[in-house]
Design a protein around this motif. Structure first.
Motif, PDB file in Angstrom:
ATOM      1  N   LYS A   1     -36.450  -4.097  23.218  1.00 25.71           N
ATOM      2  CA  LYS A   1     -37.716  -4.527  23.839  1.00 25.71           C
ATOM      3  C   LYS A   1     -37.482  -5.545  24.941  1.00 25.71           C
ATOM      4  O   LYS A   1     -36.592  -6.388  24.849  1.00 25.71           O
ATOM      5  N   ALA A   2     -38.314  -5.469  25.970  1.00 24.42           N
ATOM      6  CA  ALA A   2     -38.266  -6.421  27.076  1.00 24.42           C
ATOM      7  C   ALA A   2     -38.880  -7.743  26.602  1.00 24.42           C
ATOM      8  O   ALA A   2     -39.433  -7.814  25.500  1.00 24.42           O
ATOM      9  N   PRO A   3     -38.795  -8.816  27.405  1.00 27.54           N
ATOM     10  CA  PRO A   3     -39.529 -10.042  27.071  1.00 27.54           C
ATOM     11  C   PRO A   3     -41.017  -9.725  26.870  1.00 27.54           C
ATOM     12  O   PRO A   3     -41.544  -8.780  27.459  1.00 27.54           O
ATOM     13  N   TRP A   4     -41.689 -10.518  26.033  1.00 27.78           N
ATOM     14  CA  TRP A   4     -43.033 -10.135  25.580  1.00 27.78           C
ATOM     15  C   TRP A   4     -44.025  -9.913  26.719  1.00 27.78           C
ATOM     16  O   TRP A   4     -44.920  -9.081  26.619  1.00 27.78           O
ATOM     17  N   TYR A   5     -43.867 -10.675  27.836  1.00 29.19           N
ATOM     18  CA  TYR A   5     -44.859 -10.517  28.915  1.00 29.19           C
ATOM     19  C   TYR A   5     -44.646  -9.224  29.690  1.00 29.19           C
ATOM     20  O   TYR A   5     -45.460  -8.871  30.530  1.00 29.19           O
TER      21      TYR A   5
ATOM     22  N   LEU B   1     -50.067  -6.153  22.970  1.00 34.81           N
ATOM     23  CA  LEU B   1     -50.074  -6.274  21.508  1.00 34.81           C
ATOM     24  C   LEU B   1     -49.480  -5.034  20.854  1.00 34.81           C
ATOM     25  O   LEU B   1     -48.718  -5.135  19.887  1.00 34.81           O
ATOM     26  N   ILE B   2     -49.805  -3.859  21.413  1.00 38.95           N
ATOM     27  CA  ILE B   2     -49.218  -2.636  20.876  1.00 38.95           C
ATOM     28  C   ILE B   2     -47.701  -2.690  21.020  1.00 38.95           C
ATOM     29  O   ILE B   2     -46.949  -2.429  20.079  1.00 38.95           O
TER      30      ILE B   2
ATOM     31  N   HIS C   1     -42.453 -20.162  27.112  1.00 42.87           N
ATOM     32  CA  HIS C   1     -43.508 -19.208  26.734  1.00 42.87           C
ATOM     33  C   HIS C   1     -44.886 -19.802  27.014  1.00 42.87           C
ATOM     34  O   HIS C   1     -45.771 -19.107  27.537  1.00 42.87           O
ATOM     35  N   ILE C   2     -45.058 -21.080  26.676  1.00 41.10           N
ATOM     36  CA  ILE C   2     -46.357 -21.734  26.911  1.00 41.10           C
ATOM     37  C   ILE C   2     -46.685 -21.740  28.400  1.00 41.10           C
ATOM     38  O   ILE C   2     -47.827 -21.489  28.798  1.00 41.10           O
TER      39      ILE C   2
ATOM     40  N   PHE D   1     -39.856  -7.416  16.665  1.00 43.35           N
ATOM     41  CA  PHE D   1     -40.081  -8.324  17.793  1.00 43.35           C
ATOM     42  C   PHE D   1     -39.224  -9.552  17.538  1.00 43.35           C
ATOM     43  O   PHE D   1     -39.571 -10.416  16.740  1.00 43.35           O
ATOM     44  N   ASP D   2     -38.086  -9.620  18.216  1.00 39.96           N
ATOM     45  CA  ASP D   2     -37.088 -10.608  17.841  1.00 39.96           C
ATOM     46  C   ASP D   2     -37.465 -12.030  18.237  1.00 39.96           C
ATOM     47  O   ASP D   2     -36.885 -12.982  17.738  1.00 39.96           O
ATOM     48  N   ASP D   3     -38.440 -12.168  19.137  1.00 40.99           N
ATOM     49  CA  ASP D   3     -38.904 -13.522  19.440  1.00 40.99           C
ATOM     50  C   ASP D   3     -39.555 -14.151  18.217  1.00 40.99           C
ATOM     51  O   ASP D   3     -39.617 -15.374  18.098  1.00 40.99           O
TER      52      ASP D   3
END
Lengths: 261, 259
Positions: free
Chosen positions: A160-164, A229-230, B134-135, A251-253
């Motif tokens: 997975k890419a970074p969450w954003y 979110l998905i 992140h924030i 989700f490793d974060d």
């Protein structure tokens, strides 16, 4: 020509009558153009000052132009029948009427303002302190993830890419990568965002007057939030749909989320 | 209301009350705190001094002396712009601290491990840096949404919105380049996925990925490249754009509104 108020006309006529030794009614009639003028035309130009003395007298306008010795010129050219000295002769006349109005025109309404110190800086300082406290608190209880050392030969599943970027990665799984991966973030994310103020020419900033813009942005937020979110919670190995409460979260974060030490 | 005001004034007066008068009367003290500073002897709460507090301080004079009344309501801005800037400052401070213990080489992973285990406050500072990052992404995005909902991008502020979008992109790039630095499996594969997205750029996709990764895939050369981008290049660029952004806020007439 401006309409001259009656009382000013009368005042001027009185001055003129006194200067020329004629009756007030006569002067008034002359000024209105109803009688043959003793001196000048009935329609004096505002800028082009014309003489008020008898015809033989030199024009005051000429006097101004021919400075520096106007007083002497006036003195020598006074007609004999004028009894008084030129310095005391009343020579005023109505040139124009300036309506009373302010010199500076306010272009905007005055704004209700308060001092930055303390009314802005105090809440600002408190919010900074609150943010610092919050940050130290979560940093003390939440450990940042650190997995095994990077190994290009072992591909995690899913990667997975970074969450954003997970909303984008989710889009990528639906569409041709050239559309989802680059064209959409490039066109929507950059060009369209930057162009917003140039597209939306509605000058009103009241929410009730810009329902369409607010609706669009809210749709964008909802869409981006749902896709992210998905991608974060509902995608497992092979980018297959998973339920976080049944299959767990990839989700490793979030890994090692709570840190006890 | 009036009572509260008096209380506040007393408190402002007493900010440095604990310090001895002899210290506050010394010429050294007077040379440090410029006229109008609440720390200076004889400070009183007057409109003149309230202006001096802002004008005579190099940091505070980012602000105007007076601001619109509706703008200081917490519910109007939620402090989001200020907090974006503040998280950037926190990230700069913790980031510089982390640089003392980090080498962007094959030792990177070992450095992070020893940072967490054998260096005082190492774990805390690393956590702060990561969570603050992140924030910052979240807060910058919320700030953008707040500005949109208030219609604050409208004339004469159109171009400041454009600069704001650039700042959002730079924030994402800063976060993305920092993501690789721990050099663990999470880092390398997240960046690989991101780099693969970039490789889908039409026509020059392969070149974009090659320039980003310093090669065909994420290697130690990529680590060094991302490190330099993360600690030097991107902060340098973002500070320039932040300066323009803040300056334009003032020049474009301060905060927008009221609604």
């Amino acid at each position: 020509m401006v309409d001259i108020p009656e009382h000013l006309l009368i005042k001027t006529a009185e001055a003129r009558a006194k200067a020329l030794g004629i009756s007030v009614e006569q002067a008034l009639a002359e000024m209105k153009g109803e009688a043959e003028p003793t001196t000048i035309s009935k329609e004096p130009e505002v800028i082009d000052v014309k003489p008020i003395e008898v015809k033989e007298a030199p024009a005051p306008a000429a006097e101004v132009k021919e400075a520096p010795a106007p007083a002497a010129a006036v003195k020598t050219d006074i007609p004999a029948e004028v009894e008084f000295a030129p310095e005391t002769r009343v020579t005023q006349r109505l040139l124009t009427v300036v309506k009373a109005k302010p010199i500076q025109k306010p272009t905007s309404e005055p704004v209700d303002k308060v001092n930055t110190w303390p009314h802005l800086m105090l809440p600002e300082f408190i919010s900074l302190m609150a943010m610092t406290a919050f940050l130290i608190f979560i940093s003390a209880i939440l450990q940042a993830p650190l997995l095994e050392e990077a190994n290009p030969n072992i591909t995690p599943n899913p990667a997975k890419a970074p969450w954003y970027f997970l909303g984008l990665q989710e889009l990528l799984s639906y569409w041709d990568p050239q559309i989802a991966g680059v064209m959409i973030p490039l066109i929507i994310g950059v060009v369209a965002f930057m162009a917003i103020p140039y597209i939306d020419r509605n000058k009103d900033n009241k929410p009730s007057k810009r329902k369409y813009a607010i609706m669009l942005w809210t749709f964008f937020l909802a869409g981006a939030g749902t896709l992210s979110l998905i991608g974060i919670l509902f995608r497992g190995p092979g980018w297959n749909w998973t339920y976080p409460w049944i299959d767990g979260v990839w989700f490793d974060d979030l890994l090692d989320w709570v840190h006890f030490e | 209301m009036k009572n509260e005001k008096i209380k506040f004034r007393d408190r402002v007066k007493d900010i440095s009350a604990g310090l001895g008068d002899s210290l506050k009367e010394s010429s050294l003290w007077g040379s440090i705190f410029r006229p109008g500073s609440p720390f200076r002897k004889g400070y009183s709460d007057s409109p003149r001094n309230r202006s001096y507090v802002v004008m005579n301080n190099v940091l505070y004079h980012l602000h105007p002396v007076k601001v619109k009344r509706h703008g200081v309501r917490l519910s109007y801005t939620l402090c989001l712009g200020g907090l974006s800037f503040f998280t950037f400052i926190v990230l700069t401070i913790t980031g510089i601290w982390l640089m003392f213990y980090f080498r962007p080489t094959e030792m990177a992973y070992v450095d992070i491990q020893s940072l967490q285990t054998s260096i005082a406050f190492g774990s805390l500072v690393r956590n702060m840096h990561r969570w603050a990052a992140h924030i910052m992404v979240i807060v910058v995005f919320l700030h953008m949404s707040r500005v949109f909902y208030h219609g604050a991008y409208k004339a004469p502020r159109e171009f400041n919105w454009v600069i704001g979008v650039i700042l959002l992109l730079l924030t994402l790039l800063l976060s993305f380049t920092g993501y690789l630095l721990p050099w663990d499996q999470l880092a390398i594969w997240a960046v690989t996925v991101g780099g693969n997205m970039a490789s889908y750029t039409p026509v020059i996709g392969a070149q974009v990925k090659f320039a980003l990764f310093a090669g065909l895939e994420a290697t130690e050369a990529t680590l060094l490249r991302f490190y330099v981008l993360h600690v030097l290049f991107l902060p340098f660029i973002i500070v320039i754009f932040m300066a323009i952004h803040f300056w334009r806020v003032r020049k474009d007439g301060g905060i927008s509104g009221p609604l």
